[in-house]
Design a protein around this motif. Structure first.
Motif, PDB file in Angstrom:
ATOM      1  N   UNK A 161       2.292 -11.469   1.441  1.00 18.91           N
ATOM      2  CA  UNK A 161       3.108 -12.159   2.447  1.00 18.91           C
ATOM      3  C   UNK A 161       2.467 -12.166   3.833  1.00 18.91           C
ATOM      4  N   UNK A 162       2.846 -13.187   4.565  1.00 16.37           N
ATOM      5  CA  UNK A 162       2.449 -13.239   5.982  1.00 16.37           C
ATOM      6  C   UNK A 162       3.349 -12.289   6.760  1.00 16.37           C
ATOM      7  N   UNK A 163       2.778 -11.721   7.817  1.00 16.78           N
ATOM      8  CA  UNK A 163       3.580 -10.884   8.708  1.00 16.78           C
ATOM      9  C   UNK A 163       3.992 -11.765   9.881  1.00 16.78           C
ATOM     10  N   UNK A 164       5.298 -11.971  10.059  1.00 14.78           N
ATOM     11  CA  UNK A 164       5.715 -12.812  11.196  1.00 14.78           C
ATOM     12  C   UNK A 164       5.312 -12.175  12.521  1.00 14.78           C
ATOM     13  N   UNK A 165       4.957 -13.024  13.460  1.00 14.69           N
ATOM     14  CA  UNK A 165       4.579 -12.524  14.794  1.00 14.69           C
ATOM     15  C   UNK A 165       5.779 -11.839  15.442  1.00 14.69           C
ATOM     16  N   UNK A 166       5.553 -10.740  16.150  1.00 15.79           N
ATOM     17  CA  UNK A 166       6.679 -10.062  16.823  1.00 15.79           C
ATOM     18  C   UNK A 166       7.186 -10.912  17.986  1.00 15.79           C
ATOM     19  N   UNK A 167       8.376 -10.561  18.423  1.00 19.44           N
ATOM     20  CA  UNK A 167       8.927 -11.222  19.611  1.00 19.44           C
ATOM     21  C   UNK A 167       8.033 -10.941  20.809  1.00 19.44           C
ATOM     22  N   UNK A 168       8.188 -11.751  21.824  1.00 21.47           N
ATOM     23  CA  UNK A 168       7.440 -11.528  23.066  1.00 21.47           C
ATOM     24  C   UNK A 168       7.824 -10.168  23.641  1.00 21.47           C
ATOM     25  N   UNK A 228       1.612  -2.772  10.605  1.00 20.06           N
ATOM     26  CA  UNK A 228       2.596  -3.291   9.654  1.00 20.06           C
ATOM     27  C   UNK A 228       3.431  -2.154   9.063  1.00 20.06           C
ATOM     28  N   UNK A 229       4.724  -2.388   8.978  1.00 23.45           N
ATOM     29  CA  UNK A 229       5.637  -1.427   8.356  1.00 23.45           C
ATOM     30  C   UNK A 229       6.548  -2.188   7.408  1.00 23.45           C
ATOM     31  N   UNK A 230       7.236  -1.462   6.550  1.00 21.01           N
ATOM     32  CA  UNK A 230       8.122  -2.079   5.566  1.00 21.01           C
ATOM     33  C   UNK A 230       9.522  -2.246   6.135  1.00 21.01           C
ATOM     34  N   UNK A 277      11.353  -4.353   1.963  1.00 20.88           N
ATOM     35  CA  UNK A 277      10.392  -4.920   1.034  1.00 20.88           C
ATOM     36  C   UNK A 277       9.472  -5.975   1.616  1.00 20.88           C
ATOM     37  N   UNK A 278       9.578  -6.241   2.886  1.00 26.26           N
ATOM     38  CA  UNK A 278       8.701  -7.223   3.543  1.00 26.26           C
ATOM     39  C   UNK A 278       7.975  -6.564   4.710  1.00 26.26           C
ATOM     40  N   UNK A 279       6.776  -7.043   4.986  1.00 27.96           N
ATOM     41  CA  UNK A 279       6.052  -6.454   6.120  1.00 27.96           C
ATOM     42  C   UNK A 279       6.526  -7.045   7.449  1.00 27.96           C
ATOM     43  N   UNK A 280       6.665  -6.182   8.424  1.00 28.96           N
ATOM     44  CA  UNK A 280       6.954  -6.595   9.802  1.00 28.96           C
ATOM     45  C   UNK A 280       6.083  -5.749  10.715  1.00 28.96           C
ATOM     46  N   UNK A 281       5.940  -6.186  11.932  1.00 27.78           N
ATOM     47  CA  UNK A 281       5.140  -5.419  12.899  1.00 27.78           C
ATOM     48  C   UNK A 281       5.999  -4.359  13.566  1.00 27.78           C
ATOM     49  N   UNK A 282       5.467  -3.158  13.628  1.00 25.18           N
ATOM     50  CA  UNK A 282       6.029  -2.123  14.495  1.00 25.18           C
ATOM     51  C   UNK A 282       5.155  -2.154  15.743  1.00 25.18           C
ATOM     52  N   UNK A 283       5.765  -2.526  16.848  1.00 24.64           N
ATOM     53  CA  UNK A 283       4.995  -2.755  18.069  1.00 24.64           C
ATOM     54  C   UNK A 283       5.337  -1.689  19.106  1.00 24.64           C
ATOM     55  N   UNK A 284       4.312  -1.185  19.759  1.00 22.29           N
ATOM     56  CA  UNK A 284       4.496  -0.232  20.849  1.00 22.29           C
ATOM     57  C   UNK A 284       4.200  -0.955  22.163  1.00 22.29           C
ATOM     58  N   UNK A 285       5.103  -0.803  23.109  1.00 21.70           N
ATOM     59  CA  UNK A 285       4.948  -1.428  24.421  1.00 21.70           C
ATOM     60  C   UNK A 285       4.844  -0.349  25.492  1.00 21.70           C
ATOM     61  N   UNK A 286       4.290  -0.737  26.602  1.00 17.83           N
ATOM     62  CA  UNK A 286       4.288   0.135  27.775  1.00 17.83           C
ATOM     63  C   UNK A 286       4.443  -0.748  29.008  1.00 17.83           C
ATOM     64  N   UNK A 287       4.907  -0.163  30.110  1.00 20.67           N
ATOM     65  CA  UNK A 287       5.062  -0.966  31.324  1.00 20.67           C
ATOM     66  C   UNK A 287       3.718  -1.541  31.773  1.00 20.67           C
ATOM     67  N   UNK A 288       3.781  -2.751  32.269  1.00 18.50           N
ATOM     68  CA  UNK A 288       2.583  -3.361  32.849  1.00 18.50           C
ATOM     69  C   UNK A 288       2.266  -2.587  34.126  1.00 18.50           C
ATOM     70  N   UNK A 321       0.864  -1.187   0.000  1.00 24.07           N
ATOM     71  CA  UNK A 321       0.000   0.000   0.000  1.00 24.07           C
ATOM     72  C   UNK A 321       0.890   1.224   0.000  1.00 24.07           C
ATOM     73  N   UNK A 322       1.033   1.853  -1.151  1.00 27.97           N
ATOM     74  CA  UNK A 322       1.904   3.030  -1.222  1.00 27.97           C
ATOM     75  C   UNK A 322       3.315   2.638  -0.879  1.00 27.97           C
ATOM     76  N   UNK A 323       3.862   3.275   0.131  1.00 26.33           N
ATOM     77  CA  UNK A 323       5.229   2.964   0.545  1.00 26.33           C
ATOM     78  C   UNK A 323       5.259   2.026   1.746  1.00 26.33           C
ATOM     79  N   UNK A 324       4.109   1.455   2.099  1.00 30.91           N
ATOM     80  CA  UNK A 324       4.075   0.578   3.267  1.00 30.91           C
ATOM     81  C   UNK A 324       3.217  -0.641   3.016  1.00 30.91           C
ATOM     82  N   UNK A 325       2.567  -1.075   4.082  1.00 30.81           N
ATOM     83  CA  UNK A 325       1.760  -2.285   4.018  1.00 30.81           C
ATOM     84  C   UNK A 325       0.435  -2.045   4.727  1.00 30.81           C
ATOM     85  N   UNK A 326      -0.604  -2.725   4.241  1.00 31.57           N
ATOM     86  CA  UNK A 326      -1.918  -2.674   4.849  1.00 31.57           C
ATOM     87  C   UNK A 326      -2.329  -4.099   5.183  1.00 31.57           C
ATOM     88  N   UNK A 327      -2.967  -4.271   6.297  1.00 31.37           N
ATOM     89  CA  UNK A 327      -3.439  -5.604   6.660  1.00 31.37           C
ATOM     90  C   UNK A 327      -4.480  -6.069   5.647  1.00 31.37           C
TER      91      UNK A 327
END
Length: 188
Positions: free
Chosen positions: A47-54, A66-68, A71-82, A7-13
């Motif tokens: 392509x499948x998006x691989x699951x992010x690390x724990x 999803x981000x590029x 040339x492949x999609x990967x997850x950009x994940x945001x975390x916060x303290x529990x 999708x453009x310069x990135x990826x869409x689910x």
């Protein structure tokens, strides 16, 4: 399994649909796409998006997109303290046994337990006021505190003895609440 579409310069689910179409307009069934290997999905352009690390220890995932990545999609994940768990509610009272048991476990700066320190302090207050008249406020207060200490079946968190002792021994509200919570866990 999650797939992405360029999708453009990135990826869409890729949303679920019984039939899915790649960028070249070629359609396959969702079930077929799911049966393909990762390499086949990538070659088809979905392509499948691989699951992010724990999540890192003490962190939880709050969002992902999803981000590029080359040339492949990967997850950009945001975390916060529990978040820390909410403290247990403060019991409105504890038994004489529970209070004395927890106080025996609390060390004071002089090396004695809180129980021994309180007992000694209250005894001394009674002795020090014996020479005062029976209705003198200091003697009345010392006698009432001693009677509550010795004879109460329960100690109320908002009671006069607890307030008096907290003030006398410089226990703030949080420290006093903590003692009540810990005492409430003790069973005879």
């Amino acid at each position: 399994m999650t797939h992405a579409i360029p999708s453009g310069s990135g990826w869409t689910l890729l949303p679920y649909s019984p039939m899915v179409t790649n960028a070249d307009g070629v359609a396959v069934s969702w079930d077929t796409l799911q049966a393909w290997s990762d390499a086949e999905c990538a070659a088809f352009g979905l392509p499948r998006i691989p699951e992010p690390d724990a999540p890192p220890s003490g962190q939880m995932e709050v969002s992902r997109e999803p981000v590029d990545a080359d040339g492949s999609p990967v997850w950009s994940v945001t975390y916060q303290p529990i978040p820390a768990p909410e403290p247990a509610p403060v019991p409105s009272s504890v038994t004489n046994f529970q209070a004395r048991a927890i106080m025996r476990q609390v060390p004071m700066p002089d090396g004695r337990s809180l129980f021994t320190t309180v007992d000694t302090t209250l005894r001394k207050a009674v002795e020090d006021t014996r020479e005062l008249g029976e209705f003198e406020p200091a003697r009345v207060a010392a006698d009432i505190d001693w009677q509550a200490w010795e004879q109460a079946n329960t100690y109320d968190r908002q009671g006069t003895l607890v307030s008096s002792l907290a003030t006398r021994f410089d226990f703030d509200s949080d420290a006093t609440d903590d003692l009540f919570r810990r005492a409430d866990l003790i069973r005879a």
